[in-house]
Design a protein around this motif. Structure first.
Motif, PDB file in Angstrom:
ATOM      1  N   UNK A  44       1.060   1.018  12.301  1.00 58.86           N
ATOM      2  CA  UNK A  44      -0.042   1.881  11.894  1.00 58.86           C
ATOM      3  C   UNK A  44       0.350   2.774  10.734  1.00 58.86           C
ATOM      4  N   UNK A  45       1.497   3.424  10.840  1.00 58.79           N
ATOM      5  CA  UNK A  45       1.983   4.295   9.759  1.00 58.79           C
ATOM      6  C   UNK A  45       2.282   3.479   8.505  1.00 58.79           C
ATOM      7  N   UNK A  46       2.917   2.319   8.680  1.00 56.27           N
ATOM      8  CA  UNK A  46       3.276   1.500   7.525  1.00 56.27           C
ATOM      9  C   UNK A  46       2.042   0.948   6.817  1.00 56.27           C
ATOM     10  N   UNK A  47       1.017   0.588   7.579  1.00 51.86           N
ATOM     11  CA  UNK A  47      -0.210   0.072   6.963  1.00 51.86           C
ATOM     12  C   UNK A  47      -0.899   1.156   6.153  1.00 51.86           C
ATOM     13  N   UNK A  48      -0.942   2.381   6.669  1.00 54.66           N
ATOM     14  CA  UNK A  48      -1.555   3.479   5.909  1.00 54.66           C
ATOM     15  C   UNK A  48      -0.788   3.750   4.619  1.00 54.66           C
ATOM     16  N   UNK A  49       0.533   3.683   4.685  1.00 49.57           N
ATOM     17  CA  UNK A  49       1.346   3.877   3.479  1.00 49.57           C
ATOM     18  C   UNK A  49       1.097   2.766   2.470  1.00 49.57           C
ATOM     19  N   UNK A  50       0.979   1.552   2.965  1.00 56.72           N
ATOM     20  CA  UNK A  50       0.738   0.405   2.083  1.00 56.72           C
ATOM     21  C   UNK A  50      -0.639   0.494   1.429  1.00 56.72           C
ATOM     22  N   UNK A  51      -1.668   0.849   2.210  1.00 54.16           N
ATOM     23  CA  UNK A  51      -3.022   0.932   1.672  1.00 54.16           C
ATOM     24  C   UNK A  51      -3.165   2.102   0.711  1.00 54.16           C
ATOM     25  N   UNK A  52      -2.414   3.182   0.922  1.00 56.60           N
ATOM     26  CA  UNK A  52      -2.491   4.319   0.009  1.00 56.60           C
ATOM     27  C   UNK A  52      -1.985   3.940  -1.378  1.00 56.60           C
ATOM     28  N   UNK A  53      -0.981   3.071  -1.447  1.00 55.79           N
ATOM     29  CA  UNK A  53      -0.483   2.638  -2.753  1.00 55.79           C
ATOM     30  C   UNK A  53      -1.443   1.678  -3.440  1.00 55.79           C
ATOM     31  N   UNK A  54      -2.297   1.021  -2.649  1.00 54.90           N
ATOM     32  CA  UNK A  54      -3.261   0.062  -3.226  1.00 54.90           C
ATOM     33  C   UNK A  54      -4.579   0.725  -3.598  1.00 54.90           C
ATOM     34  N   UNK A  55      -4.781   1.991  -3.208  1.00 55.14           N
ATOM     35  CA  UNK A  55      -6.039   2.691  -3.495  1.00 55.14           C
ATOM     36  C   UNK A  55      -5.957   3.315  -4.879  1.00 55.14           C
ATOM     37  N   UNK A  56      -6.365   2.555  -5.888  1.00 53.31           N
ATOM     38  CA  UNK A  56      -6.356   3.068  -7.257  1.00 53.31           C
ATOM     39  C   UNK A  56      -7.557   2.499  -7.990  1.00 53.31           C
ATOM     40  N   UNK A  57      -7.757   2.955  -9.196  1.00 48.30           N
ATOM     41  CA  UNK A  57      -8.936   2.563  -9.977  1.00 48.30           C
ATOM     42  C   UNK A  57      -8.773   1.236 -10.676  1.00 48.30           C
ATOM     43  N   UNK A  58      -7.633   0.591 -10.522  1.00 51.06           N
ATOM     44  CA  UNK A  58      -7.398  -0.690 -11.164  1.00 51.06           C
ATOM     45  C   UNK A  58      -6.455  -0.547 -12.347  1.00 51.06           C
ATOM     46  N   UNK A  59      -6.361  -1.585 -13.120  1.00 50.08           N
ATOM     47  CA  UNK A  59      -5.468  -1.582 -14.266  1.00 50.08           C
ATOM     48  C   UNK A  59      -4.168  -2.303 -13.948  1.00 50.08           C
ATOM     49  N   UNK A  60      -3.626  -2.948 -14.953  1.00 47.90           N
ATOM     50  CA  UNK A  60      -2.427  -3.748 -14.739  1.00 47.90           C
ATOM     51  C   UNK A  60      -1.237  -2.894 -14.315  1.00 47.90           C
ATOM     52  N   UNK A  61      -1.118  -1.683 -14.873  1.00 41.64           N
ATOM     53  CA  UNK A  61       0.013  -0.814 -14.524  1.00 41.64           C
ATOM     54  C   UNK A  61      -0.050  -0.409 -13.062  1.00 41.64           C
ATOM     55  N   UNK A  62      -1.229   0.007 -12.597  1.00 39.27           N
ATOM     56  CA  UNK A  62      -1.377   0.419 -11.201  1.00 39.27           C
ATOM     57  C   UNK A  62      -1.117  -0.730 -10.246  1.00 39.27           C
ATOM     58  N   UNK A  63      -1.567  -1.934 -10.612  1.00 40.02           N
ATOM     59  CA  UNK A  63      -1.343  -3.084  -9.745  1.00 40.02           C
ATOM     60  C   UNK A  63       0.147  -3.435  -9.659  1.00 40.02           C
ATOM     61  N   UNK A  64       0.865  -3.286 -10.770  1.00 37.88           N
ATOM     62  CA  UNK A  64       2.297  -3.577 -10.753  1.00 37.88           C
ATOM     63  C   UNK A  64       3.079  -2.573  -9.924  1.00 37.88           C
ATOM     64  N   UNK A  65       2.554  -1.347  -9.784  1.00 36.91           N
ATOM     65  CA  UNK A  65       3.260  -0.284  -9.071  1.00 36.91           C
ATOM     66  C   UNK A  65       2.870  -0.195  -7.602  1.00 36.91           C
TER      67      UNK A  65
END
Length: 397
Positions: free
Chosen positions: A104-125
């Motif tokens: 549960x904690x790991x999934x929230x951490x993973x989804x928080x890194x994926x919550x961005x407005x898009x862009x190649x830089x954000x996807x790479x990070x």
């Protein structure tokens, strides 16, 4: 399927009485003797595995005789039930106790890194599962806990497998990109060409609604302005209305110049947008992810519909002309639009219907007017071909 394959995939319960006689025999004799016994019907591998399992369980003839065949099978396959992937692993696998991850904690951490407005830089990070495994699960705190409590850490492969099982059973799938109902439709080409029996070379155009992912596909002779514009009009006619924005790819018939922040549209497409009452949006250079709905629709339609059409052609039943091809596509579009989206338990058409039931404005159906005065207002005399085309194909509401 061989005995070896059956034992590797999942526990196979054999005939109770035959299995009981095999175990009882091997408690006294060797695996070679069991292989030679015709009545037991055992191969060399089966006899060796049975003998090894009997040794692991410390079974004796007295213990076997005190059990019924059903009880013996239950005892024999007890550890296989723990090790089987069909059972929920609670940290115990055989004689080894594992540290159970807090998914549960790991999934929230993973989804928080994926919550961005898009862009190649954000996807790479975005964080990868391997990084979370190394930094969170294999942290010094967890390693110290394993040393004190005599626990074992999962390997990366088992960790990722259990995480996927957790997500499948605990997380409701949702579309990653959020879209508003009736806001955007995307138009693209599949890149596949076919030939009709009359010699016509055919390409395929796709129009998809960004919110519900409802798909329309049409066979067209070329990517010219009249053919592509007609496909767009027919697609909106199939949907029942027009969205606020039409997002298209940078093809020559629609865009004269493609730039980093959008392109310039041809006169034909500007007039088409005015006629339909929607705004046009082109793809910035190197930002193809902005039309991800269209790319996904291209993949689905290619594998679901166009592949079947190609098979029909290979079977010696080619399409006579484009009209027959489009009639076939319309009849079979429900294979996609009525198919339930994996994880959502709803089809694209049901999602469309739900929005209408909740009074969401999905489509501006009022823009579909084929009155002559409206046509003449937006289209110039030199565009008489496009004017005639739109007047014929737009429905009267």
């Amino acid at each position: 399927m061989t005995d070896r394959q059956r034992f590797r995939t999942k526990p196979v319960i054999p005939d109770h009485n035959l299995f009981y006689r095999r175990v009882k025999f091997l408690c006294i004799h060797s695996s070679f003797a069991g292989e030679q016994n015709i009545d037991l019907q055992m191969s060399h591998g089966t006899a060796v595995r049975l003998k090894k399992r009997i040794t692991e369980l410390n079974l004796t003839v007295e213990q076997v005789l005190s059990l019924t065949p059903s009880e013996l099978i239950e005892k024999y396959f007890s550890n296989d039930r723990v090790n089987s992937r069909k059972f929920i692993i609670k940290g115990i696998r055989g004689n080894v106790t594992y540290l159970v991850p807090d998914f549960g904690v790991m999934t929230r951490e993973y989804m928080r890194s994926c919550a961005h407005s898009g862009g190649s830089t954000n996807r790479k990070l975005e964080l990868q599962r391997k990084v979370i495994y190394e930094d969170v699960y294999c942290s010094e705190e967890n390693r110290e806990k394993c040393r004190k409590e005599n626990l074992t850490l999962y390997s990366l492969s088992n960790f990722c497998r259990l995480w996927r099982a957790y997500e499948k059973s605990n997380i409701v799938p949702t579309f990653r990109r959020k879209e508003e109902p009736g806001a955007i439709a995307e138009f693209d080409f599949t890149g596949v060409t076919m030939h009709c029996k009359d010699g016509t070379r055919v390409q395929f155009a796709i129009l998809v609604l960004a919110y519900s992912r409802l798909i329309y596909i049409e066979a067209i002779p070329s990517q010219s302005a009249p053919d592509s514009a007609q496909a767009i009009v027919n697609g909106f006619k199939y949907f029942g209305g027009v969205t606020e924005t039409l997002r298209i790819d940078n093809f020559k018939a629609a865009v004269t110049y493609a730039g980093r922040y959008g392109g310039e549209f041809t006169a034909t497409y500007r007039m088409l947008a005015n006629f339909l009452g929607c705004s046009l949006s082109s793809m910035p250079v190197r930002s193809g992810w902005l039309k991800g709905h269209a790319e996904a629709a291209v993949k689905i339609a290619t594998h679901t519909l166009i592949a079947r059409m190609k098979k029909r052609e290979r079977d010696g039943q080619p399409f006579e002309n484009i009209k027959e091809m489009n009639d076939w596509l319309i009849r079979n579009l429900d294979l996609i639009n009525n198919h339930k989206v994996r994880g959502l338990n709803s089809s694209r058409r049901i999602i469309l219907r739900r929005m209408n039931e909740t009074n969401s404005i999905l489509l501006q159906t009022g823009t579909f007017i084929s009155q002559k005065s409206k046509t003449e207002r937006f289209l110039q005399p030199q565009d008489s071909k496009l004017t005639a085309m739109l007047t014929v194909y737009l429905p009267t509401l």
